[in-house]
Design an enzyme around this catalytic site. Sequence first.
Site, PDB file in Angstrom:
ATOM      1  N   ILE A 188       2.135   4.294   1.720  1.00  9.24           N
ATOM      2  CA  ILE A 188       1.263   5.176   2.506  1.00  9.24           C
ATOM      3  C   ILE A 188       0.505   4.307   3.509  1.00  9.24           C
ATOM      4  CG2 ILE A 188      -0.737   6.715   2.418  1.00  9.24           C
ATOM      5  CD1 ILE A 188       0.146   7.475  -0.419  1.00  9.24           C
ATOM      6  N   GLU A 227      -7.776   3.072  13.303  1.00  6.47           N
ATOM      7  CA  GLU A 227      -7.550   2.043  14.323  1.00  6.47           C
ATOM      8  C   GLU A 227      -6.544   2.529  15.367  1.00  6.47           C
ATOM      9  OE1 GLU A 227      -7.435  -1.475  16.599  1.00  6.47           O
ATOM     10  OE2 GLU A 227      -8.956  -0.772  15.179  1.00  6.47           O
ATOM     11  N   HIS A 255       0.849  -1.203   0.000  1.00  4.93           N
ATOM     12  CA  HIS A 255       0.000   0.000   0.000  1.00  4.93           C
ATOM     13  C   HIS A 255       0.873   1.237   0.000  1.00  4.93           C
ATOM     14  CE1 HIS A 255      -3.167   2.814   1.474  1.00  4.93           C
ATOM     15  NE2 HIS A 255      -3.969   1.955   0.894  1.00  4.93           N
ATOM     16  N   GLY A 266      -5.689   4.460   5.582  1.00  4.92           N
ATOM     17  CA  GLY A 266      -6.536   5.295   6.435  1.00  4.92           C
ATOM     18  C   GLY A 266      -7.226   4.506   7.526  1.00  4.92           C
ATOM     19  N   VAL A 267      -7.655   3.302   7.208  1.00  4.94           N
ATOM     20  CA  VAL A 267      -8.336   2.482   8.205  1.00  4.94           C
ATOM     21  C   VAL A 267      -7.411   2.165   9.377  1.00  4.94           C
ATOM     22  CG1 VAL A 267      -7.817   0.265   7.100  1.00  4.94           C
ATOM     23  CG2 VAL A 267      -9.885   0.505   8.477  1.00  4.94           C
TER      24      VAL A 267
END
Length: 147
Positions: A55, A63, A49, A58-59
């Site tokens: 990067i 978290e 990713h 976002g998840v």
Amino acid sequence: MVMDIAGVLARLPHRYPMLLVDRVEELVEGERIAAIKAATINEGFFQGHFPGRPIMPGVLIVEALAQAAGVLAVESLGLAGSGKLVYFMAIEEAKFRKPVEPGCLLRLEAWFVQRRATVCKFEGRALVDGEVAAQVKFTAMIADPPA
């Protein structure tokens, strides 16, 4: 209150590779927390990713904020050592403003919006070099672990 990794491990059930809080820089019981996640290139998610432009997903930033809020809840509600877990119930208004790349120190700030015995609402933001990388509102419940 400040907390090293041993203190974080004593308050969260998460372990590598899902532990996303490295230390706590400030904790005001019943109010707020500021914690740090060091994003390092050797973390598995950076491999895919994205290849050539790693990067943090976002998840995982959300978290990390939830884990910081979990430390705040455990400390504020006196749950350390109780075996209780903090579970997501809702995630709202998540916004991503700046990419988190390997080498970044991600500052995780979370605070109570509402606090009850078993349900808490939080707001949080993740910063890189003082700039907001992500912000979110979320709700969590405190419960026993699954049987």
